[in-house]
Design an enzyme around this catalytic site. Sequence first.
Site, short mmCIF file in Angstrom:
data_model
loop_
_atom_site.label_atom_id
_atom_site.label_comp_id
_atom_site.label_asym_id
_atom_site.label_seq_id
_atom_site.Cartn_x
_atom_site.Cartn_y
_atom_site.Cartn_z
N GLU A 1 -6.92 3.31 -6.17
CA GLU A 1 -8.59 3.21 -5.11
C GLU A 1 -10.08 3.10 -4.93
O GLU A 1 -10.42 2.94 -6.59
CB GLU A 1 -8.38 3.57 -4.40
CG GLU A 1 -9.05 4.31 -2.69
CD GLU A 1 -8.17 2.66 -1.66
OE1 GLU A 1 -8.85 1.65 -1.98
OE2 GLU A 1 -7.83 2.66 -0.72
N ARG B 1 0.13 9.01 -5.50
CA ARG B 1 1.02 8.74 -4.18
C ARG B 1 1.09 6.90 -4.22
O ARG B 1 1.67 6.51 -3.35
CB ARG B 1 -0.75 8.19 -3.27
CG ARG B 1 -2.48 7.62 -3.36
CD ARG B 1 -2.91 8.40 -2.83
NE ARG B 1 -4.94 7.31 -2.50
CZ ARG B 1 -5.03 8.20 -3.60
NH1 ARG B 1 -5.28 8.26 -4.17
NH2 ARG B 1 -5.86 7.21 -3.29
N GLY C 1 -10.04 7.68 -2.24
CA GLY C 1 -11.02 7.86 -3.52
C GLY C 1 -9.85 7.99 -4.17
O GLY C 1 -8.89 7.52 -4.71
N ARG D 1 0.61 -0.75 0.34
CA ARG D 1 0.13 0.10 0.41
C ARG D 1 1.17 0.94 -0.32
O ARG D 1 2.60 1.35 0.96
CB ARG D 1 -0.93 -0.34 1.34
CG ARG D 1 -1.83 1.19 1.23
CD ARG D 1 -2.58 1.44 2.11
NE ARG D 1 -3.65 2.06 2.49
CZ ARG D 1 -4.31 3.27 3.84
NH1 ARG D 1 -4.20 2.11 4.96
NH2 ARG D 1 -4.62 3.98 3.16
N HIS D 2 0.30 1.85 -0.71
CA HIS D 2 1.18 3.47 -0.33
C HIS D 2 1.27 4.00 1.02
O HIS D 2 1.15 3.71 1.49
CB HIS D 2 0.53 4.45 -1.59
CG HIS D 2 -0.50 5.00 -1.10
ND1 HIS D 2 -0.82 5.55 -0.28
CD2 HIS D 2 -2.57 4.58 -1.42
CE1 HIS D 2 -2.06 5.84 0.39
NE2 HIS D 2 -3.45 5.07 -0.23
#
Length: 248
Positions: free
Chosen positions: A87, A60, A22, A8-9
Amino acid sequence: MKKIVLLRHGESAWNKENRFTGWTDVDLTEKGVAEAEKAGVTLREYGFNFDKAYTSYLKRAVKTLNCVLDKMNLDWIPVEKSWRLNEKHYGDLQGLNKAETAEKYGEEQVLIWRRSYDIAPNPLSESDLRNPRFDYRYHEVSDAELPRTESLKDTIDRIMPYWESDIFPALKDAHTLLVVAHGNSLRGIIKHLKHISDEDIIKLNLPTAVPYVFEFDENLNVANDYFLGNPEEIRKLMEAVANQGKKK
């Protein structure tokens, strides 16, 4: 043994502000950059090398990937970006503070919006400038495919064709792949790989920038999965993610 690492970022500006993000294209914070760099150092120290990497269209995730590859001296490997790894689209909730929304609608309703499997928030209107139809980066995606809101089920339905057609088949000719994406898009992949039920997947909270490793046997079945890092620190990070939708 072949491996796929999910990441995950790092912390984004709206993670820090506890907002629904989002598809909004917010940047990493200084902490997020540091988290991404730490992930790269950790992967290097554990002896990982990647044949190819995948990420979304959102900065991101892209910047997190760049930080990781830089720390691993792997800037040269091929990278493939896909909007399908974006996302979950939070519809009209995008930009709202999660705790304030919990105060207004109740923690249970916010948990449903954040973590339910098949219930989506209210959609963006066709004229809303946040609608992805107005974003040039998606000009090659058909309007029918672009979401105005999504449930987790919708997000998984968007991601899995790309997983099945591009990412997973690449493992046949590669040794180790890296996928840098988002909490909900990665949740969908994990659900698929671990055969997690619709009810249990909503309980999974992925911390930012902590490598999650999947190992595969010779038949490309999952043989093992684990986070890289201190288990107690990771547990606390997961709890922090779970608490984001609660009242102040």
